[in-house]
Design a protein around this motif. Sequence first.
Motif, PDB file in Angstrom:
ATOM      1  N   TYR A  98       0.855  -1.181   0.000  1.00 23.61           N
ATOM      2  CA  TYR A  98       0.000   0.000   0.000  1.00 23.61           C
ATOM      3  C   TYR A  98       0.896   1.239   0.000  1.00 23.61           C
ATOM      4  CZ  TYR A  98      -3.733  -3.198   1.381  1.00 23.61           C
ATOM      5  OH  TYR A  98      -4.634  -4.231   1.420  1.00 23.61           O
ATOM      6  N   ILE A  99       0.742   2.076  -1.013  1.00 23.23           N
ATOM      7  CA  ILE A  99       1.536   3.294  -1.143  1.00 23.23           C
ATOM      8  C   ILE A  99       0.581   4.479  -1.176  1.00 23.23           C
ATOM      9  CG2 ILE A  99       3.192   4.569  -2.541  1.00 23.23           C
ATOM     10  CD1 ILE A  99       4.062   1.879  -3.720  1.00 23.23           C
ATOM     11  N   PHE A 100       0.835   5.450  -0.325  1.00 24.06           N
ATOM     12  CA  PHE A 100       0.000   6.646  -0.278  1.00 24.06           C
ATOM     13  C   PHE A 100       0.891   7.868  -0.369  1.00 24.06           C
ATOM     14  CE2 PHE A 100      -1.632  10.187   2.223  1.00 24.06           C
ATOM     15  CZ  PHE A 100      -2.825  10.437   1.561  1.00 24.06           C
ATOM     16  N   GLU A 101       0.441   8.890  -1.107  1.00 21.27           N
ATOM     17  CA  GLU A 101       1.178  10.143  -1.168  1.00 21.27           C
ATOM     18  C   GLU A 101       0.206  11.316  -1.283  1.00 21.27           C
ATOM     19  OE1 GLU A 101       2.517  10.541  -5.773  1.00 21.27           O
ATOM     20  OE2 GLU A 101       3.518   8.958  -4.609  1.00 21.27           O
ATOM     21  N   ALA A 102       0.562  12.424  -0.656  1.00 17.94           N
ATOM     22  CA  ALA A 102      -0.238  13.646  -0.693  1.00 17.94           C
ATOM     23  C   ALA A 102       0.695  14.823  -0.914  1.00 17.94           C
ATOM     24  CB  ALA A 102      -1.011  13.833   0.607  1.00 17.94           C
ATOM     25  N   THR A 103       0.373  15.663  -1.900  1.00 18.29           N
ATOM     26  CA  THR A 103       1.223  16.786  -2.278  1.00 18.29           C
ATOM     27  C   THR A 103       0.640  18.087  -1.744  1.00 18.29           C
ATOM     28  OG1 THR A 103       1.945  15.634  -4.280  1.00 18.29           O
ATOM     29  CG2 THR A 103       2.246  18.021  -4.218  1.00 18.29           C
ATOM     30  N   PHE A 104       1.516  18.920  -1.183  1.00 19.66           N
ATOM     31  CA  PHE A 104       1.123  20.194  -0.591  1.00 19.66           C
ATOM     32  C   PHE A 104       1.953  21.331  -1.179  1.00 19.66           C
ATOM     33  CE2 PHE A 104      -0.726  17.341   2.346  1.00 19.66           C
ATOM     34  CZ  PHE A 104      -1.692  18.036   3.053  1.00 19.66           C
ATOM     35  N   VAL A 105       1.353  22.505  -1.269  1.00 19.21           N
ATOM     36  CA  VAL A 105       2.084  23.748  -1.493  1.00 19.21           C
ATOM     37  C   VAL A 105       2.045  24.527  -0.187  1.00 19.21           C
ATOM     38  CG1 VAL A 105       2.085  25.968  -2.674  1.00 19.21           C
ATOM     39  CG2 VAL A 105       1.731  23.875  -3.974  1.00 19.21           C
ATOM     40  N   LYS A 106       3.222  24.959   0.296  1.00 16.67           N
ATOM     41  CA  LYS A 106       3.307  25.551   1.628  1.00 16.67           C
ATOM     42  C   LYS A 106       4.162  26.809   1.605  1.00 16.67           C
ATOM     43  CE  LYS A 106       3.602  22.464   4.950  1.00 16.67           C
ATOM     44  NZ  LYS A 106       4.193  21.405   5.815  1.00 16.67           N
ATOM     45  N   LEU A 107       3.918  27.670   2.579  1.00 14.16           N
ATOM     46  CA  LEU A 107       4.728  28.854   2.817  1.00 14.16           C
ATOM     47  C   LEU A 107       5.475  28.674   4.138  1.00 14.16           C
ATOM     48  CD1 LEU A 107       2.143  31.656   1.934  1.00 14.16           C
ATOM     49  CD2 LEU A 107       3.975  30.790   0.467  1.00 14.16           C
ATOM     50  N   PHE A 108       6.657  29.273   4.232  1.00  9.51           N
ATOM     51  CA  PHE A 108       7.400  29.210   5.476  1.00  9.51           C
ATOM     52  C   PHE A 108       8.085  30.546   5.751  1.00  9.51           C
ATOM     53  CE2 PHE A 108      10.663  28.252   2.374  1.00  9.51           C
ATOM     54  CZ  PHE A 108      11.800  28.884   2.884  1.00  9.51           C
ATOM     55  N   VAL A 109       8.315  30.820   7.032  1.00 10.64           N
ATOM     56  CA  VAL A 109       9.092  31.970   7.484  1.00 10.64           C
ATOM     57  C   VAL A 109      10.006  31.469   8.598  1.00 10.64           C
ATOM     58  CG1 VAL A 109       9.075  34.241   8.559  1.00 10.64           C
ATOM     59  CG2 VAL A 109       7.289  33.630   6.922  1.00 10.64           C
ATOM     60  N   THR A 110      11.316  31.711   8.449  1.00 13.72           N
ATOM     61  CA  THR A 110      12.261  31.302   9.479  1.00 13.72           C
ATOM     62  C   THR A 110      13.180  32.467   9.833  1.00 13.72           C
ATOM     63  OG1 THR A 110      13.767  30.410   7.789  1.00 13.72           O
ATOM     64  CG2 THR A 110      12.228  28.861   8.829  1.00 13.72           C
ATOM     65  N   TYR A 111      13.701  32.427  11.044  1.00 13.09           N
ATOM     66  CA  TYR A 111      14.550  33.508  11.556  1.00 13.09           C
ATOM     67  C   TYR A 111      15.912  32.946  11.939  1.00 13.09           C
ATOM     68  CZ  TYR A 111      16.168  37.431  14.380  1.00 13.09           C
ATOM     69  OH  TYR A 111      16.899  38.463  14.879  1.00 13.09           O
ATOM     70  N   LEU A 112      16.965  33.664  11.619  1.00 13.27           N
ATOM     71  CA  LEU A 112      18.334  33.219  11.883  1.00 13.27           C
ATOM     72  C   LEU A 112      18.590  33.147  13.385  1.00 13.27           C
ATOM     73  CD1 LEU A 112      21.190  32.547  10.849  1.00 13.27           C
ATOM     74  CD2 LEU A 112      21.673  35.007  10.878  1.00 13.27           C
ATOM     75  N   MET A 113      19.011  31.949  13.825  1.00 11.34           N
ATOM     76  CA  MET A 113      19.359  31.743  15.226  1.00 11.34           C
ATOM     77  C   MET A 113      20.865  31.821  15.452  1.00 11.34           C
ATOM     78  SD  MET A 113      16.301  31.340  16.289  1.00 11.34           S
ATOM     79  CE  MET A 113      16.543  30.834  17.983  1.00 11.34           C
ATOM     80  N   GLY A 114      21.648  31.746  14.343  1.00 15.92           N
ATOM     81  CA  GLY A 114      23.097  31.799  14.447  1.00 15.92           C
ATOM     82  C   GLY A 114      23.766  30.657  13.723  1.00 15.92           C
ATOM     83  N   SER A 115      24.904  30.941  13.081  1.00 15.16           N
ATOM     84  CA  SER A 115      25.754  29.919  12.437  1.00 15.16           C
ATOM     85  C   SER A 115      24.995  29.070  11.431  1.00 15.16           C
ATOM     86  CB  SER A 115      26.410  29.030  13.498  1.00 15.16           C
ATOM     87  OG  SER A 115      27.192  29.795  14.387  1.00 15.16           O
ATOM     88  N   GLY A 116      24.200  29.697  10.576  1.00 14.59           N
ATOM     89  CA  GLY A 116      23.491  28.984   9.522  1.00 14.59           C
ATOM     90  C   GLY A 116      22.233  28.272   9.957  1.00 14.59           C
ATOM     91  N   LEU A 117      21.831  28.400  11.218  1.00 13.53           N
ATOM     92  CA  LEU A 117      20.649  27.722  11.751  1.00 13.53           C
ATOM     93  C   LEU A 117      19.469  28.679  11.789  1.00 13.53           C
ATOM     94  CD1 LEU A 117      19.436  25.180  13.094  1.00 13.53           C
ATOM     95  CD2 LEU A 117      20.179  26.116  15.293  1.00 13.53           C
ATOM     96  N   TYR A 118      18.338  28.252  11.197  1.00 11.16           N
ATOM     97  CA  TYR A 118      17.115  29.054  11.163  1.00 11.16           C
ATOM     98  C   TYR A 118      15.976  28.252  11.802  1.00 11.16           C
ATOM     99  CZ  TYR A 118      19.341  32.193   7.763  1.00 11.16           C
ATOM    100  OH  TYR A 118      20.168  33.089   7.144  1.00 11.16           O
ATOM    101  N   PHE A 119      15.036  28.968  12.391  1.00 10.82           N
ATOM    102  CA  PHE A 119      13.882  28.317  13.021  1.00 10.82           C
ATOM    103  C   PHE A 119      12.646  29.168  12.785  1.00 10.82           C
ATOM    104  CE2 PHE A 119      11.063  27.388  16.614  1.00 10.82           C
ATOM    105  CZ  PHE A 119      11.004  26.002  16.520  1.00 10.82           C
ATOM    106  N   GLY A 120      11.501  28.489  12.509  1.00  7.88           N
ATOM    107  CA  GLY A 120      10.280  29.248  12.261  1.00  7.88           C
ATOM    108  C   GLY A 120       9.066  28.372  12.088  1.00  7.88           C
ATOM    109  N   VAL A 121       8.127  28.845  11.273  1.00  9.99           N
ATOM    110  CA  VAL A 121       6.847  28.166  11.075  1.00  9.99           C
ATOM    111  C   VAL A 121       6.629  27.889   9.593  1.00  9.99           C
ATOM    112  CG1 VAL A 121       5.777  29.144  13.129  1.00  9.99           C
ATOM    113  CG2 VAL A 121       5.643  30.381  10.961  1.00  9.99           C
ATOM    114  N   GLU A 122       5.764  26.905   9.341  1.00  7.06           N
ATOM    115  CA  GLU A 122       5.471  26.485   7.972  1.00  7.06           C
ATOM    116  C   GLU A 122       4.018  26.015   7.900  1.00  7.06           C
ATOM    117  OE1 GLU A 122       8.388  23.899   6.085  1.00  7.06           O
ATOM    118  OE2 GLU A 122       6.782  22.513   5.535  1.00  7.06           O
ATOM    119  N   GLY A 123       3.342  26.321   6.809  1.00  6.86           N
ATOM    120  CA  GLY A 123       1.968  25.871   6.651  1.00  6.86           C
ATOM    121  C   GLY A 123       1.518  25.965   5.212  1.00  6.86           C
TER     122      GLY A 123
END
Length: 234
Positions: free
Chosen positions: A100-125
Motif C-alpha cells: 500500500y503506497i499513499f502520497e499527498a502533495t502540498f504547497v506551503k509557505l514558510f518563514v524562518t529567523y536566523l538563530m546563528g551559524s546557519g541555523l534558522y527556526f520558524g513556522v510552515e503551513g
Amino acid sequence: MKAIFCIILFIGSVYPQSGLFKNTSVMVGMNQSFYGKDWKDFVDSDEFGFLTQNPFRKMNFNLINEFEYGVLGGLKYLTYGYDIEINGTGAGGFTFDEEYIFEATFVKLFVTYLMGSGLYFGVEGGYFIEGKRKWKANNSSYVNEDIMTETYDREFWVDGAGFNDYDYGLVGQYYYNIKDNLLATVEAYYCLSEFSEGNEILFYNINNRYRSVPSIPNSFNYVNLGLTIKFGKK
C-alpha cells in the motif's frame, strides 16, 4: 509546478547578473516522511507482526527569499506519504503479498529567523493539492499481479475522505556553505495540525480477523536533505 522550478533554475544560472533573482535561492531536496504516535502504534501492533514499513522519500522544491534582519521566507512544493507491505497466509492456505503506497502533495509557505551559524527556526503551513493511493497485490488465490490506483482531488480529500486540507507546524533549517552560491541544506519539520481522527479502513490480519486502522497518519513530519542554489546576494 516542477517545470516552473526548472525554468527558474535555468534563468538564474544563465542571467546571474540581471538582478531578477536578487536575494533569491532555490533548493532541490529529498524528504523522508515520519509519522505521529497513532500511526506508530498501528505499525507496532502485535496483530500486524507481518507488516513492514518501507521508508517513503520524495523529491521536493523550495523557492527561498532573503529578507532583512536574518529572515528567510518562501514557497515549498513537497509530498508526504507512506509505503507498507503486508504478507502472510490467509484462510484456506492462500498466500498474499500486498503493498500500500499513499502520497499527498502540498504547497506551503514558510518563514524562518536566523538563530546563528546557519541555523534558522520558524513556522510552515500550506494546503493540499492532490493525492494518490496505490495498491499492489500478488495473491495466490485469485490474481498474480493487480495494481489499483485511487486519486484524490481537493473536493474528495475534504468532502469524500473527510480530511483537513491544511497542514502547519514548526520547521528548522540548517545551511552549510559549500561555496559562494551553493549550500548544503538540512530541514526538519514537526506537524502541529491533524488531518483526521475518525477516518478508517480495514486491513485483515493473519488469522483472517478484521480490525479498523487509520487510513493515513494523523500527522506527517519530515526530514529533508538538499542543495540550495543562490541566484543573487544582498
